[in-house]
Structure formats: C-alpha cells, structure tokens
Design a protein around this motif. Structure first.
Motif, short mmCIF file in Angstrom:
data_model
loop_
_atom_site.label_atom_id
_atom_site.label_comp_id
_atom_site.label_asym_id
_atom_site.label_seq_id
_atom_site.Cartn_x
_atom_site.Cartn_y
_atom_site.Cartn_z
N GLY A 49 1.19 -1.28 0.25
CA GLY A 49 0.00 -0.18 -0.10
C GLY A 49 1.02 1.58 0.20
N VAL A 50 1.60 1.42 1.06
CA VAL A 50 3.06 2.71 0.85
C VAL A 50 3.43 2.42 -0.45
N THR A 51 3.80 1.26 -0.92
CA THR A 51 5.11 1.57 -2.00
C THR A 51 3.62 2.13 -3.76
N LEU A 52 2.49 1.67 -3.74
CA LEU A 52 1.49 1.93 -4.75
C LEU A 52 1.84 3.80 -4.29
N LEU A 53 0.81 3.68 -3.03
CA LEU A 53 1.09 5.24 -2.72
C LEU A 53 2.21 6.62 -3.09
N MET A 54 3.44 5.79 -2.52
CA MET A 54 4.73 6.41 -3.39
C MET A 54 5.07 6.96 -4.61
N PHE A 55 4.45 5.93 -5.47
CA PHE A 55 4.69 5.96 -6.77
C PHE A 55 3.85 6.58 -7.23
N LEU A 56 2.21 6.86 -7.01
CA LEU A 56 0.92 7.69 -7.39
C LEU A 56 1.56 9.15 -6.85
N ALA A 57 2.14 9.79 -5.87
CA ALA A 57 2.31 10.47 -5.13
C ALA A 57 4.06 11.31 -6.20
N ALA A 58 4.87 10.25 -6.23
CA ALA A 58 5.57 10.90 -7.07
C ALA A 58 5.18 11.22 -8.88
N ASP A 59 3.80 10.52 -9.16
CA ASP A 59 3.88 10.90 -10.44
C ASP A 59 3.13 12.01 -10.22
N HIS A 60 2.72 12.61 -9.56
CA HIS A 60 1.46 13.70 -9.07
C HIS A 60 2.88 14.79 -9.26
N VAL A 61 3.54 14.71 -8.49
CA VAL A 61 4.73 15.77 -8.26
C VAL A 61 5.41 16.37 -9.50
N ILE A 62 5.65 15.08 -10.55
CA ILE A 62 6.41 15.41 -11.28
C ILE A 62 5.73 15.68 -12.50
N ALA A 63 4.26 15.52 -12.93
CA ALA A 63 3.33 16.20 -13.29
C ALA A 63 3.28 17.84 -12.66
N GLY A 64 3.33 18.32 -11.72
CA GLY A 64 3.18 19.69 -11.49
C GLY A 64 2.17 19.02 -10.70
N SER A 65 1.18 18.87 -10.81
CA SER A 65 -0.17 18.64 -9.82
C SER A 65 -0.40 18.96 -8.55
N MET A 66 1.26 18.17 -7.92
CA MET A 66 1.26 18.18 -6.18
C MET A 66 2.46 18.97 -5.41
N THR A 67 2.59 19.77 -4.96
CA THR A 67 3.82 19.76 -4.21
C THR A 67 4.66 18.55 -3.83
N LEU A 68 5.88 19.31 -3.14
CA LEU A 68 6.12 18.23 -2.98
C LEU A 68 5.98 18.04 -1.00
N GLY A 69 5.44 19.70 -0.52
CA GLY A 69 4.57 18.95 0.79
C GLY A 69 3.49 18.24 0.79
N ASP A 70 3.13 17.87 -0.09
CA ASP A 70 1.45 17.20 0.09
C ASP A 70 2.06 15.75 -0.59
N LEU A 71 3.53 15.47 -1.07
CA LEU A 71 3.90 13.62 -1.39
C LEU A 71 4.70 13.48 0.60
#
Length: 607
Positions: free
Chosen positions: A270-292
C-alpha cells in the motif's frame, strides 16, 4: 477442529453479552467516561493535524532562497500539536483509570459472592485451581478489554475516517482508494487469521487451568504424595497438561508470526503504491513536495495504529476467551435460592421437625427414605448408624445445603425453604467431624464464629473448649498461624478450635457431627462435659459413632441405609435388644480389649 456454523454465531453472541455486561460498570462514572472520550477525540484531531502542518512547513521551505522565510508559527504549531496528541492521551488514561479498576473490583466481588451462593453440589464437583485461574485471567481480560476497545479501536477508526475525508477532499480519489483497499485487506487478513488462532488460545487456557488444578491438588495433598513416594508420578501428570499447553502455545506463536508477516506485506504494498502515485503527481506539477510528505506521513501514521489495531483485536479476542470462563461461573445456576417473600427465622426455643423426608444426591441413588422425627426445643436427639446410613446428610439438609425431594424440614413450624438462608444458618452452630481451618491465626479461626466478638469473648470461648492453656504455651500465642487447612495443628487441637468457634457463635441450634472423634479418651470426657454444658437449653442434633457419648440423649435414632429402624432412649433401645443393643455390645467389647492391651501413643505433629 474448525468451529461449526452454529458455534460461530453462538460465540459472537456470547462476546456481545460479555461486552454488554460491562457497560453498567462504565456508566457508573458518566462524567469520567464523557471527559475521557472528549480527550480521545481531541488527541486524534491533534494527531491528524500534525501531517497537515508538516506539509505547510515543507511547502514554505521549498522556495527559492530569495523568497525563503522561517515559518516560526508553523514550527511552533507543529510542536504544540505533537505535545497535545500525547498529552490528551495520557490525561485520558489517568481519568479513565478509576473506571477500569472499579469495574474489575465490582466484577471480581460479584463472581466471588456468586461462587459462595452456589450449592454444595457445585463446590464438591469444582476444581479449585482451575476456578482460581479462570477468575485471575478474566480479571486481567476486563482491564484489557475496557482500555483497548475504547482507546485503541475507537480512536483508530476515528483517525482512519479523518484521513480518508482529507484525502478525498484534497487529492485524487485514487489516494483514498489505495488506502481504503489496503485497510480492508489488512482488516480481512487480521479477522480471518485471528479467528483461526483462537482455537489455540482456548486450548492453552484449558490446559493451563487443568495444569494449575492438578498442581494445587497435588500440593494440598503433599503428605499423601510423600507417603506413597509418588513425586515422579505427580510430575508426569503435571507434565502431560504442560505438553498439551506447549504444543498449543507453539502453534499460537507461529501463527502469530505468519499473521504479522502478512500484515507487513499488505502495508508495504500500500505504501509503495501511494508513493508511486504521489511522485507521479509531483513530477506532473499537480502536487507539491509537501503533498507527497503529507500522504506519506498519513500512511505511516495510520500504519502504526493499524498494526496495533491488529494486535488489539487479537488481544481483545483473547481477553474475551479469558473472560468467557469467568462469566461462565456467573452463569452457574444457584440450586438453592431464597424465595422472593422469604421470612426471617424465629429461632427462639427452636423445635425441629423432619416430616416424611426423601432425599437423593443423584436421581439413581436415594439416600433418605421417609425420614420422620422431632427434636423438641431444648432437647438432644442423637443419630447413630453405620457409615453411609445417611446420618451426616441430615445435618446438610438442616443447613439447607440441599433441598429435599419430598417431605419438609421445619423449625418452629416454618418450612426452611420459606426462610432466608442467612437467618437459618445464623441460628445453627456445627462442630464437624473433619474440621478445616483458614490459613490464618488461631485467634482469627476462633473469632470466625462471630467476627465482631471482643478479645475477652474469644478467650472465654477458647477456655470453654479447653484449648486456651495450649495456645498460651505457643511462642506467638493466639497469633500463631495454623497453616493450610490447619495442618500445623493435630486433629484434636483443630477439633477444639472448632468447638471454641461454635461456642463463640452462641447459636440456638447445635449440631455435633462426630465432634470428639479426633480426641483421646481423657480429652473426650472433658470436652463432652463442656459440650453438654453449652447444649443446655439449646436444641441439639448429635451425630455419633461412639455410643457411650450419647447414652444420656433425650432420644436416639438408629439409621440403616437411609431409614430410621429404631428409636428411643438408651435404656429402651438396650431393652429392645435390636441393632442398637448389638452395636453397644460390640463397642463395649472393643473398649475392654483396648484397656487390656499396652497403650501405643503416636503423637501427631503440632505447633
């Protein structure tokens, strides 16, 4: 063996009944419970707020150096929230402590009183070691159940709900979906495996109780074990139960390791899947580093209570299993109960009547057959007969340890089933054949006859029983501890303590059940004279083996196989030349033979 479909709902129903039985003890302290729950909510709100503040701190610091400012307020808020999440939790535990300990105390005393209210039949069949261990484990289970159900399962569910609400409101639905799926998989695994593991826990409890029962029984009969040199035999019996316990304990531990590994794997995925999804959103610019950082912190923050939730669920199931046996004791039916309108016995000048009494302990073995006799107020009626004729059963029925199957027993015209047990037993004093004392001082054991008696009254009772001088010669005098079941005293000394205890009680009705059987001839004569003195103006039932001790009774009943076959005074029965006369002749011949033989004295160990 797998539980059947019928057993599972029954177990769930029993668990719900157990939990429901504890609710009144919680509600006794309404204010404390409400305050504790309020602090619980505040602690969880503070805990969930920590990652939110951490996100703001990371975002504030993730700026070009020219725009960077120290987020002092956020840093202070972070520290305060951390403190509050812990402080509120500790305050909650402190406030709720009284509720928990009072519940344990109330349930323990309820079980204790209930055990004393059960019939003699239950206590003759019980295994003391197993019962004591069941109560001990059950009391511990109450503490665990109250604390962890309220303060671990409830706050963890609250925290999960808050986190999912935040994620759904602020981020992609997939974040909440992954966390929800992870939690469901975790909970499903925990429930399934824990139910399976409960079989091992119940087996452990059962074997633990059996081993404890056998150990206590063996230690209580220490002398018998030594007489027959059976120490190794006892150890083998004890080890049989321990082997079964060991096998169940090993399976319990290995299944726990399997469960923990499975839980960790689910959380890691679960943690691994979340981190993949969050990292993808950070790279895309839809989330900040703080969100991750926020999402990672939420998952890690949920992981610990969730991991603990698995432990808590297992332990709650274990606690319910532990409490199951204790609450089973509360479910034991009280065979002898007072009627709702039971009256207090009027014992003044007590006259006793057994009227056509039939009685059996087991339906296929009748003990008494149509027994009818009277003991007029102030008179002494003696009962004699061979072992197993039903003599001692009369005393048990008079105390109402059992109810008769037909006929009735009355005192002053009152059926003893219509009067309170407390007033009935308060009016009767007994000196039994087999005296069992408490493992306490001699003073305590004598004063037990009337706990509110003064010291002088206790000493006077000891003098009347001809044991005061013996006690005064002991190093600790009346404070001498008599040992388990009074084993530090000789049989005669224990008997005198029992006589002193009965004298102190000063009852209206006396029962002497082979009261001087453990005494030598000289002591017997002295005690018999004292018993006759205290029996003056008291209604007395004397159960005797030595006929010489009851020759002056107002009436003598001769019993055989549960029936009265002869009755009359000593002289009348001798003149009838029946069973009593034959017994008398045999005992006289034995006494003459003993006087012609040289005396061999075997001294019993005494204090």
């Amino acid at each position: 063996m797998r539980p059947t479909r019928l057993e599972k709902p029954a177990a769930t129903q029993n668990n719900l009944k157990t939990i429901a039985a504890l609710l009144p003890y919680l509600w006794e302290f309404k204010a404390r419970v409400i305050l504790a729950l309020t602090l619980l909510v505040l602690a969880k709100v503070a805990n969930v707020s920590v990652p939110l503040v951490l996100k703001e701190i990371v975002d504030a610091l993730d700026q070009p150096r020219a725009e960077l400012m120290l987020p002092v307020f956020l840093l202070i808020s972070y520290g305060v929230l951390r403190l509050c999440s812990t402080l509120f939790g500790e305050l909650r535990d402190a406030i709720f402590a009284k509720v928990t300990q009072r519940a344990i105390r109330r349930v323990a005393i309820k079980v204790f009183l209930h055990l004393h209210s059960l019939s003699l039949r239950f206590h003759l069949e019980r295994q003391t070691g197993g019962v004591s261990r069941d109560i001990e484990r059950g009391s511990r289970g109450i503490s665990f159940l109250l604390n962890f159900m309220l303060f671990n399962i409830l706050p963890t569910l609250l925290e999960i709900g808050l986190v999912l609400t935040i994620l759904i409101g602020r981020y992609d639905i997939w974040f909440a979906g992954i966390i929800a799926a992870t939690l469901l998989a975790y909970i499903a695994l925990t429930l399934i495996v824990t139910e399976w593991r409960m079989i091992f826990r119940r087996t452990m409890n059962n074997m633990d109780s059996k081993a404890n029962t056998q150990a206590i029984d063996s230690l209580l009969n220490y002398e018998t074990v030594k007489y027959f040199a059976n120490e190794n035999w006892e150890a083998r019996r004890y080890d049989e139960h321990l082997q079964a316990w060991e096998k169940a304990a090993v399976r319990n531990q290995t299944s726990l390791a399997t469960l923990n590994a499975g839980q960790s794997a689910i959380i890691a995925i679960g943690v691994t899947l979340l981190m993949f999804l969050a990292a993808d959103h950070v790279i895309a610019g839809s989330m900040t580093l703080g969100d991750l950082v926020l999402i990672n912190a939420f998952m890690l923050q949920l992981y610990m209570p969730l991991h603990f939730l698995g432990f808590v669920y297992r332990e709650i199931k274990h606690s319910l299993a532990d409490m199951e046996r204790m609450f089973t004791l509360l479910g034991e039916n009280r065979e002898i109960m007072d009627k709702p309108d039971a009256q207090v016995l009027s014992a003044n000048r007590a006259a006793i009547r057994f009227d056509h009494v039939d009685f059996f302990y087991e339906s296929n073995r009748q003990i008494l057959f149509d027994v009818t006799f009277d003991i007029p107020a102030g008179q002494n009626v003696a009962v004699v007969g061979h072992s197993g004729s039903g003599k001692s059963t009369l005393a048990r029925l008079l105390f109402r340890f059992y109810d008769v199957q037909s006929g009735c027993i009355s005192i002053n015209g009152q059926d003893i089933r219509d009067i309170t047990q407390q007033s009935l037993r308060a009016a009767i004093g007994i000196v039994p054949q087999d005296t069992v004392l408490f493992n306490d001082s001699i003073y305590y054991n004598i004063a037990y006859g009337r706990p509110d008696a003064t010291s002088e009254e206790v000493f006077a009772a000891a003098r009347a029983a001809h044991i005061h001088d013996f006690i005064e010669r002991l190093p600790l005098k009346y404070e001498t501890v008599v040992g388990e079941r009074g084993l530090k005293l000789s049989g005669g000394e224990k008997q005198r303590v029992a006589i002193a205890r009965t004298i102190l009680k000063n009852p209206a009705i006396l029962i002497f059940d082979e009261a001087t059987s453990a005494l030598d001839s000289e002591s017997e004569k002295r005690i018999q004279a004292e018993l006759k003195r205290i029996a003056i103006n008291r209604t007395t039932l004397t159960i005797a083996h030595r006929l010489s001790t009851i020759a002056d009774a107002d009436q003598i009943l001769v019993m055989e196989q549960g029936r009265i076959i002869e009755r009359g005074t000593h002289q009348q029965l001798l003149a009838a030349n029946g069973t009593y006369a034959h017994m008398w002749e045999l005992q006289q011949q034995e006494e003459i033979a003993q006087t012609k033989q040289p005396a061999i004295t075997i001294r019993q160990p005494s204090l």
